[in-house]
Motif scaffolding. Structure first.
Motif, PDB file in Angstrom:
ATOM      1  N   GLU A 134       0.830  -1.208   0.000  1.00  0.00           N
ATOM      2  CA  GLU A 134       0.000   0.000   0.000  1.00  0.00           C
ATOM      3  C   GLU A 134       0.866   1.261   0.000  1.00  0.00           C
ATOM      4  O   GLU A 134       0.624   2.193  -0.773  1.00  0.00           O
ATOM      5  CB  GLU A 134      -0.911  -0.017   1.222  1.00  0.00           C
ATOM      6  CG  GLU A 134      -1.794   1.219   1.360  1.00  0.00           C
ATOM      7  CD  GLU A 134      -2.638   1.172   2.625  1.00  0.00           C
ATOM      8  OE1 GLU A 134      -2.975   2.252   3.133  1.00  0.00           O
ATOM      9  OE2 GLU A 134      -2.939   0.055   3.090  1.00  0.00           O
ATOM     10  N   LEU A 135       1.881   1.292   0.858  1.00  0.00           N
ATOM     11  CA  LEU A 135       2.733   2.475   0.965  1.00  0.00           C
ATOM     12  C   LEU A 135       3.620   2.640  -0.257  1.00  0.00           C
ATOM     13  O   LEU A 135       3.882   3.761  -0.702  1.00  0.00           O
ATOM     14  CB  LEU A 135       3.584   2.397   2.235  1.00  0.00           C
ATOM     15  CG  LEU A 135       2.789   2.485   3.542  1.00  0.00           C
ATOM     16  CD1 LEU A 135       3.708   2.311   4.747  1.00  0.00           C
ATOM     17  CD2 LEU A 135       2.050   3.813   3.637  1.00  0.00           C
ATOM     18  N   ARG A 136       4.087   1.522  -0.840  1.00  0.00           N
ATOM     19  CA  ARG A 136       4.891   1.628  -2.065  1.00  0.00           C
ATOM     20  C   ARG A 136       4.053   2.125  -3.230  1.00  0.00           C
ATOM     21  O   ARG A 136       4.531   2.873  -4.082  1.00  0.00           O
ATOM     22  CB  ARG A 136       5.532   0.276  -2.400  1.00  0.00           C
ATOM     23  CG  ARG A 136       6.707  -0.101  -1.505  1.00  0.00           C
ATOM     24  CD  ARG A 136       7.505  -1.248  -2.134  1.00  0.00           C
ATOM     25  NE  ARG A 136       6.676  -2.423  -2.362  1.00  0.00           N
ATOM     26  CZ  ARG A 136       6.558  -3.431  -1.501  1.00  0.00           C
ATOM     27  NH1 ARG A 136       7.212  -3.417  -0.359  1.00  0.00           N
ATOM     28  NH2 ARG A 136       5.792  -4.473  -1.799  1.00  0.00           N
ATOM     29  N   ASP A 137       2.774   1.718  -3.285  1.00  0.00           N
ATOM     30  CA  ASP A 137       1.887   2.223  -4.328  1.00  0.00           C
ATOM     31  C   ASP A 137       1.775   3.740  -4.245  1.00  0.00           C
ATOM     32  O   ASP A 137       1.825   4.449  -5.252  1.00  0.00           O
ATOM     33  CB  ASP A 137       0.493   1.594  -4.198  1.00  0.00           C
ATOM     34  CG  ASP A 137       0.413   0.209  -4.819  1.00  0.00           C
ATOM     35  OD1 ASP A 137       1.254  -0.097  -5.685  1.00  0.00           O
ATOM     36  OD2 ASP A 137      -0.474  -0.564  -4.434  1.00  0.00           O
ATOM     37  N   ASP A 138       1.601   4.229  -3.026  1.00  0.00           N
ATOM     38  CA  ASP A 138       1.507   5.676  -2.838  1.00  0.00           C
ATOM     39  C   ASP A 138       2.790   6.371  -3.281  1.00  0.00           C
ATOM     40  O   ASP A 138       2.752   7.414  -3.930  1.00  0.00           O
ATOM     41  CB  ASP A 138       1.234   6.000  -1.367  1.00  0.00           C
ATOM     42  CG  ASP A 138      -0.172   5.591  -0.941  1.00  0.00           C
ATOM     43  OD1 ASP A 138      -1.042   5.481  -1.833  1.00  0.00           O
ATOM     44  OD2 ASP A 138      -0.393   5.409   0.262  1.00  0.00           O
ATOM     45  N   PHE A 139       3.908   5.772  -2.934  1.00  0.00           N
ATOM     46  CA  PHE A 139       5.207   6.368  -3.272  1.00  0.00           C
ATOM     47  C   PHE A 139       5.446   6.353  -4.779  1.00  0.00           C
ATOM     48  O   PHE A 139       5.888   7.337  -5.369  1.00  0.00           O
ATOM     49  CB  PHE A 139       6.331   5.609  -2.569  1.00  0.00           C
ATOM     50  CG  PHE A 139       7.713   6.065  -2.960  1.00  0.00           C
ATOM     51  CD1 PHE A 139       8.264   7.203  -2.392  1.00  0.00           C
ATOM     52  CD2 PHE A 139       8.464   5.360  -3.892  1.00  0.00           C
ATOM     53  CE1 PHE A 139       9.538   7.636  -2.755  1.00  0.00           C
ATOM     54  CE2 PHE A 139       9.730   5.789  -4.261  1.00  0.00           C
ATOM     55  CZ  PHE A 139      10.264   6.928  -3.684  1.00  0.00           C
ATOM     56  N   ALA A 140       5.141   5.226  -5.403  1.00  0.00           N
ATOM     57  CA  ALA A 140       5.429   5.078  -6.821  1.00  0.00           C
ATOM     58  C   ALA A 140       4.386   5.733  -7.716  1.00  0.00           C
ATOM     59  O   ALA A 140       4.609   5.900  -8.917  1.00  0.00           O
ATOM     60  CB  ALA A 140       5.546   3.588  -7.173  1.00  0.00           C
ATOM     61  N   GLY A 141       3.223   6.104  -7.151  1.00  0.00           N
ATOM     62  CA  GLY A 141       2.188   6.741  -7.946  1.00  0.00           C
ATOM     63  C   GLY A 141       1.589   5.811  -8.974  1.00  0.00           C
ATOM     64  O   GLY A 141       1.308   6.195 -10.107  1.00  0.00           O
TER      65      GLY A 141
END
Length: 253
Positions: free
Chosen positions: A238-245
């Motif tokens: 979830e957090l990587r999705d936010d970071f990677a856009g």
């Protein structure tokens, strides 16, 4: 190639990372760093290694986008094993490793530098372990080799960064120089080491590793276990999705 290695006539081997735009290494990139350091240590003509980078910064850690565009946990496991191999190769390289740090040194970059034997940096260099922002843990083992415990914990929990100039006061960075003098500064200290009898220096490297109070390999591997837990819970993704856009993250907005 993202990782190159060149042996100079004076016995200094220069290993360069060049993976635009920010030197965030893929799984293969981390293994390539490990291979370059292993090769350096096994070559008796190599007296010392300078680990440096081209581009805007020294290293931005793991390539998050590679991880998010790979199904399952293959890329995660690969990145964890690749980082472990690279950090271990720096630490266990049979000759001293001088890290020449420019610009940003984040996450896995701190793992490389924290395991190096000597660090010189440019005046724009800064260091950080922003793993908590991406739902991961790691490199606290190596940041603890650069700053005292309480500072390490503050940097870790807040994802703040610290400048190379500030690290000089802790003795973890030898000197800070203008960026256009960084390579010369690294080669200067590397040259001093290369001028010694390499048989003595290789013995000294093994001896100093042998008296280290912390087993950096086991310590880092312990940290990685919590990263796997966070991934299994879905927090990291979830957090990587936010970071990677990624499109998945955009769909939540």
């Amino acid at each position: 190639m993202p990782i190159t290695s060149q042996l100079r006539p004076d016995g200094i081997r220069v290993v360069t990372m060049d993976a635009p735009p920010v030197n965030a290494l893929t799984v293969q990139g981390w293994y390539d760093v490990a291979a370059a350091l292993d090769e350096a240590g096994g070559d008796l003509d190599t007296k010392v290694v300078v680990l440096r980078a081209e581009g805007r910064g020294f290293n931005a850690g793991v390539d998050i986008k590679e991880m998010q565009h790979t199904t399952g946990f293959t890329a995660l496991i690969g990145a964890n094993k690749g980082c472990f191999a690279a950090f271990k190769a720096v630490y266990e390289c049979a000759v001293p490793v001088v890290a020449a740090v420019n610009g940003f040194c984040l996450g896995g970059g701190v793992g490389l530098v924290g395991n190096a034997d000597c660090v010189v940096a440019s005046d724009d260099a800064y260091f950080g372990v922003p793993e908590v922002n991406q739902g991961a843990l790691g490199a606290a083992t190596h940041m603890a080799r650069l700053v005292p415990q309480h500072m390490m914990r503050t940097l870790y929990f807040t994802a703040r960064t610290i400048t190379a100039t500030e690290l000089v006061q802790f003795g973890s960075v030898l000197e800070v120089v203008p960026r256009d003098r960084l390579d010369d500064a690294a080669l200067q200290v590397a040259g001093e080491i290369a001028a010694k009898d390499t048989r003595v220096i290789r013995a000294a490297k093994e001896a100093l590793n042998g008296i280290d109070p912390i087993d950096v390999n086991k310590s880092y591997r312990f940290e990685q276990g919590f990263t796997f837990e966070l991934n299994l819970e879905g927090v990291s993704d979830e957090l990587r999705d936010d970071f990677a856009g990624t499109d998945k993250a955009k769909g939540k907005q």
